[in-house]
Write an enzyme that holds these catalytic residues in place. Structure first.
Site: not given
Ligand code: GLN
Length: 266
Positions: A96, A208
């Site tokens: 990310c 994630h």
């Protein structure tokens, strides 16, 4: 004795979204194979020598403000050392906020554009504080050719990854190879069906979860690749019992309504 050093990028600034689980997962799966492993934080105090001694890189998600602080530190010789490691084939997982820093630039929700390392050919832009964030479970098929082939050999079937995404930034790829094709969720930008990217042995992703405990075969690929790079000999890892992790994946595929699609890929 076989040894591995995991370099964890900016643990205090870039661990907002639970990605420390990736470092823990790598450490534990290496230990279970009798590999001596240490986790080395690569932070504001670290030196170029620290960066040069790591065998696997792990970078997690961060909020825009922390990304700016990291980018101010990751300039000059430090940036060059990281670039050399990735170019030389050091495997890594960047989640990310971390990959946003490896691209050409990241435009945050507010404020100035943050220049990235320009190592991976993509740009990331946040459409602004009022734009909808890309939040939720994400499922994608690994399509990056070399990685897809390696994972298929390990699993005996097409590798499908499950993760959880939470990003405002949208990533648009240039010539870099996408990591995968979205089955469910947003991925890089919610528009073109791509998720993440893959360059040398670096995995860049919006997932994630954390990613590695949910998809343990990716952790093993990183360990295997790191050992092969370090000791210059092909390594096959002793298998571990991942029944629970695999059952959890199946349960999530079903819950997200993609059980049949994923099963059809085997
Ligand atoms: N700040 C970045 C974004 O919103 C990264 C977020 C994250 O790392 N989860 O896109």
């Amino acid at each position: 004795m076989t040894e591995l050093t995991i370099g964890w990028l900016y643990p205090t600034l870039m661990s907002t979204y639970g990605d420390r689980g990736n470092a823990i997962c790598l450490q534990q799966r290496a230990k279970w194979r009798g590999i001596k492993v240490q986790v080395l934080p690569l932070d504001l105090q670290s030196t170029i020598d620290d960066i040069h001694q790591v065998d696997i890189l792990v970078g997690g998600g961060a909020q825009d403000r922390q990304q700016e602080i990291v980018m101010r530190d990751l300039k000059g010789a430090k940036a060059e050392a990281l670039r050399q490691k990735i170019e030389a084939g050091t495997p890594g997982v960047f989640t990310c906020g971390a990959p946003q820093l490896l691209g050409h630039y990241y435009e945050p929700a507010l404020g100035q554009r943050i220049e990235g390392l320009g190592l991976l050919d993509f740009v990331s832009k946040h459409p602004g504080p009022d734009a909808r964030r890309c939040i939720g479970n994400v499922v994608f098929e690994v399509t990056a050719s070399r990685l897809a082939k390696d994972l298929q050999a390990m699993l005996g079937k097409v590798a499908v990854i499950i993760g959880f995404e939470n990003h405002g930034g949208r990533t648009y790829l240039g010539k870099v190879e996408p990591l995968g094709k979205v089955i469910s969720g947003y991925g890089n930008n919610g528009e073109d069906g791509t998720e993440g990217s893959f360059y040398r042995n670096a995995i860049a992703t919006y997932s994630h979860g954390p990613l590695l405990p949910k998809n343990p075969f990716v952790a093993d690929w990183l360990i295997q690749t790191a050992l092969a790079e370090k000791y210059q000999t092909p390594i096959s890892l002793q298998p571990l019992d991942d029944t629970l992790a695999m059952q959890a994946r199946e349960a999530m595929f079903k819950r997200l309504g993609v059980g049949e699609v994923v099963a059809g890929k085997r």
